[in-house]
Design an enzyme around this catalytic site. Structure first.
Site, PDB file in Angstrom:
ATOM      1  CE  LYS A  32      -0.236   0.478   4.764  1.00  0.00           C
ATOM      2  NZ  LYS A  32      -1.124   0.530   6.286  1.00  0.00           N
ATOM      3  CG  HIS A  45      11.165 -14.145  -7.523  1.00  0.00           C
ATOM      4  ND1 HIS A  45      11.384 -14.612  -8.640  1.00  0.00           N
ATOM      5  CD2 HIS A  45      10.876 -15.216  -6.523  1.00  0.00           C
ATOM      6  CE1 HIS A  45      10.662 -15.959  -8.729  1.00  0.00           C
ATOM      7  NE2 HIS A  45      10.560 -16.248  -7.543  1.00  0.00           N
ATOM      8  CG  ASN A  68       9.056   0.512   4.597  1.00  0.00           C
ATOM      9  OD1 ASN A  68       9.547  -0.101   5.381  1.00  0.00           O
ATOM     10  ND2 ASN A  68       7.753   0.556   4.360  1.00  0.00           N
ATOM     11  CE1 TYR A  71      19.447   4.036  12.970  1.00  0.00           C
ATOM     12  CE2 TYR A  71      17.957   5.587  12.164  1.00  0.00           C
ATOM     13  CZ  TYR A  71      19.241   5.132  12.339  1.00  0.00           C
ATOM     14  OH  TYR A  71      20.177   6.205  12.222  1.00  0.00           O
ATOM     15  CB  SER A 102      19.245  -9.034 -11.002  1.00  0.00           C
ATOM     16  OG  SER A 102      18.124  -8.861 -12.065  1.00  0.00           O
ATOM     17  CB  ALA A 120      23.419  -7.203 -11.152  1.00  0.00           C
TER      18      ALA A 120
END
Length: 156
Positions: A32, A45, A68, A71, A102, A120
């Protein structure tokens, strides 16, 4: 959900935005409040968490992970299991035309510049300038992409 979005089987999308003509591979999760622009390719993946903004024409390779929270903790100071109200989402922005290789991990509070390339397996810990090519752990600038603009070679 935009028009002409192509979705593979076995994906998990909820509460996110996906722009027109974007392709999302198998076993991708987009949480979300994440936003994917138009004409993007999100490979299999890959994990795109809340707070990630991916602008138009971005390529995201296989098995890319976005973070995101700088800590992360399982419990509060009092020892209770954390909930959404116990932490603040930190934003990450991938500017238009960028390519993410990747196996890359992108930490929170970072910006990947316009048309930049992340090699990568890199770990991005700080902002990547526009037109930069970065790689490694932590990702470091290797060079800049040369662009031809109005007949002149410019080094960005």
């Amino acid at each position: 959900m935009g028009t002409n979005v192509r979705l593979s089987k076995f994906i998990n999308l909820y509460g996110c935005e996906v722009g027109d003509d974007t392709k999302i591979g198998a076993f991708v999760e987009i949480q979300k409040n994440a936003s994917i622009g138009k004409c993007c390719k999100i490979s299999s993946h890959t994990f795109i968490c809340e707070g990630v903004v991916i602008e138009d024409n971005v390529f995201v390779g296989h098995g890319v992970t976005f973070i995101n929270d700088s800590y992360p903790r399982a419990t509060t100071f009092e020892g209770n299991l954390q909930t959404e109200t116990d932490w603040k989402v930190e934003r990450t922005v991938i500017k238009k035309g960028a390519s993410i290789g990747s196996g890359t991990t992108i930490l929170s509070n970072t910006n990947i510049g316009e048309n930049a390339i992340v090699g990568a397996g890199s770990v991005v810990t700080k902002d990547v300038p526009p037109y930069a090519i970065v790689a490694g752990n932590p990702a470091k600038i290797l060079r800049y992409i040369e662009q031809t603009i109005k007949g002149h070679n410019e080094h960005f």
